[in-house]
Design an enzyme around this catalytic site. Structure first.
Site, PDB file in Angstrom:
ATOM      1  N   GLY A 237       0.809  -1.212   0.000  1.00 52.11           N
ATOM      2  CA  GLY A 237       0.000   0.000   0.000  1.00 52.11           C
ATOM      3  C   GLY A 237       0.844   1.265   0.000  1.00 52.11           C
ATOM      4  O   GLY A 237       0.511   2.247  -0.678  1.00 52.11           O
ATOM      5  N   THR A 238       1.920   1.254   0.754  1.00 52.29           N
ATOM      6  CA  THR A 238       2.772   2.443   0.819  1.00 52.29           C
ATOM      7  C   THR A 238       3.325   2.773  -0.562  1.00 52.29           C
ATOM      8  O   THR A 238       3.298   3.927  -1.009  1.00 52.29           O
ATOM      9  CB  THR A 238       3.924   2.210   1.821  1.00 52.29           C
ATOM     10  OG1 THR A 238       3.355   1.993   3.113  1.00 52.29           O
ATOM     11  CG2 THR A 238       4.871   3.393   1.869  1.00 52.29           C
TER      12      THR A 238
ATOM     13  N   THR B  56      11.561  -7.363 -11.309  1.00 53.35           N
ATOM     14  CA  THR B  56      10.956  -8.667 -11.589  1.00 53.35           C
ATOM     15  C   THR B  56       9.768  -8.895 -10.665  1.00 53.35           C
ATOM     16  O   THR B  56       9.889  -8.769  -9.447  1.00 53.35           O
ATOM     17  CB  THR B  56      12.001  -9.786 -11.382  1.00 53.35           C
ATOM     18  OG1 THR B  56      13.108  -9.510 -12.247  1.00 53.35           O
ATOM     19  CG2 THR B  56      11.422 -11.159 -11.690  1.00 53.35           C
TER      20      THR B  56
ATOM     21  N   ALA C 255      -2.326  -6.288   0.066  1.00 52.00           N
ATOM     22  CA  ALA C 255      -2.845  -7.653   0.274  1.00 52.00           C
ATOM     23  C   ALA C 255      -2.906  -8.063   1.744  1.00 52.00           C
ATOM     24  O   ALA C 255      -3.784  -8.832   2.139  1.00 52.00           O
ATOM     25  CB  ALA C 255      -1.981  -8.652  -0.500  1.00 52.00           C
TER      26      ALA C 255
ATOM     27  N   CYS D 194       1.529   8.047  20.903  1.00 56.12           N
ATOM     28  CA  CYS D 194       1.990   8.761  22.082  1.00 56.12           C
ATOM     29  C   CYS D 194       3.487   8.601  22.225  1.00 56.12           C
ATOM     30  O   CYS D 194       3.992   7.504  22.288  1.00 56.12           O
ATOM     31  CB  CYS D 194       1.285   8.251  23.326  1.00 56.12           C
ATOM     32  SG  CYS D 194       1.381   6.479  23.505  1.00 56.12           S
TER      33      CYS D 194
END
Ligand code: PMP
Length: 383
Positions: free
Chosen positions: A76-77, A241, A204, A329
């Site tokens: 996703g990044t 690849t 995924a 935090c």
């Protein structure tokens, strides 16, 4: 495994999901026979190519998109970075970017970076339930807006955004529209045509597939410069690849998530609601973030005022419960995350995200609900 481990309750599916056994089997089959280089012209390479293209086809079907519009990435990044940097690098005159205030850092920090490179960025606020206002979004769009990026659903509080309306507003100004669908996948329809998006990101490991595998949907004709240069794989959009085992796993996981989506939502939603209700009833002052607005069925984010988030999470962990902080935090500070701060900048205390999954049982929810009042009492700030 000792009994303590056996009795652990995993309520952090939004951080990552376990690999589904059916996905593992599909990956093993490819590993045994087709895990070659799909760019090789020999028979082994052609087998790998067939595996890769079948995976692409399966993803394309779920996304209601042509096969050519699907690029495999390493998660996703990377998909989010490629969507925004890639269009920015391909852009000519347009130098303005719009994002919401509650994007994942793999979008918001890309916007920050573009800003430092001379782009201008508008960050659209959300209301107290985490919803982007369509009118506020539309008025943020400018004649030089290149791309707007708003997540389909938020990963901390589950707020689902009105993507159809937002993408239509962007398109009417000639801007591209990207959505980070990482948190929404498995819970929401992913029909890219119906959503009206130009770019859409998936990961995924959030839907019981392998980690390190993602997709970027790129509508045909969308100008996109690659970030990785090399052999020109993935139609020049992402050199390197391809990992055909990972692609096959992602495709299997996505097909399963889509076919089981309605049934899973119908089972998990009521469990989430039961957990949320029990906690709110039991702990005075606790409140559920984003409740009452469109929300994913798997997440409840609860703010416990006057509690120490680090202590809260540690106590949960000691009781065998894996959850996560909706607030980042740093030691000793009670700063809320950018998402919680966007709902209410005055928020203080511990915000805890419980995220449920396919294997979550009612007995687990009941046990957490039973333990929560005691944990909340012990996590009180005494200093
Ligand atoms: N977007 C959202 C909404 C996410 O929750 C995450 C994962 N925390 C990402 C993007 C990044 O995905 P990945 O872990 O595959 O890089």
């Amino acid at each position: 495994m000792n009994s303590k481990q056996n009795s652990r309750i995993y309520l952090d599916y939004a951080a990552t999901t376990p690999l589904d056994e059916r996905v593992r089997a599909a990956m093993d089959a490819v590993r045994e026979d087709g895990a070659f280089n799909p760019s090789s012209p020999h028979a082994e390479g052609r087998r790998a190519r067939a595996v890769l293209e079948r995976a692409r086809d399966r993803v394309a079907r779920v996304l209601n998109a042509p096969r050519r519009s699907i690029a495999f990435t390493a998660g996703g990044t990377e998909s989010n970075n490629l969507a925004i940097f890639g269009t920015a690098r391909a852009a000519t005159a347009r130098r303005h970017v719009v994002v919401s205030a509650i994007e994942h850092h793999s979008v918001s920090r890309v916007a920050d970076e573009l800003e430092s490179q001379g782009f201008s960025v508008t960050r659209v606020p959300v209301d107290s339930r985490g919803q982007v206002d369509v009118a506020a979004f539309a008025s943020a769009l400018r004649a030089d807006t290149l791309i707007a990026s708003v997540m389909y659903a938020n990963n901390e509080i589950g707020a689902v955004q009105p993507i159809r309306e937002l993408s239509a507003a962007a398109r009417s100004r000639g801007a591209l529209f990207h959505t980070d669908a990482v948190a929404g996948a498995g819970w929401l329809p992913l029909d890219t045509a119906a959503l009206g998006v130009d770019l859409l990101s998936l990961s995924a490991h959030k839907f019981y597939g392998p980690r390190g595998a993602g997709v970027l949907y790129v509508r045909e004709g969308t100008p996109l410069s690659p970030m990785l240069f090399g052999g020109g794989q993935e139609s020049g959009r992402r050199s390197g690849t391809e990992d055909v085992v990972a692609a096959a796993g992602l495709a299997e996981a996505l097909a399963l998530a889509e076919s089981e989506r309605a049934a899973t939502s119908a089972r998990v939603g009521p469990l989430r609601d039961a957990l949320e209700r029990a906690v709110l009833d039991a702990v005075a002052g606790a409140r559920a973030n984003g409740a009452g607005a469109p929300r994913l069925p798997d997440i409840t984010s609860i703010t416990f005022p006057d509690r120490d988030p680090a202590a809260f999470l540690m106590l949960l962990d000691l009781e065998g419960i894996a959850a996560s902080a909706g607030s980042a935090c740093t030691s000793g500070s009670l700063e809320p995350s950018h998402v919680i701060a966007a709902l209410d900048p005055g928020t203080r205390g511990a915000t805890i995200r419980f995220s449920l999954g396919r294997a979550t049982k009612l007995s687990e929810v009941e046990r957490v609900a039973r333990l929560l009042p005691g944990i909340a009492a012990s996590a009180g700030i005494t200093a």
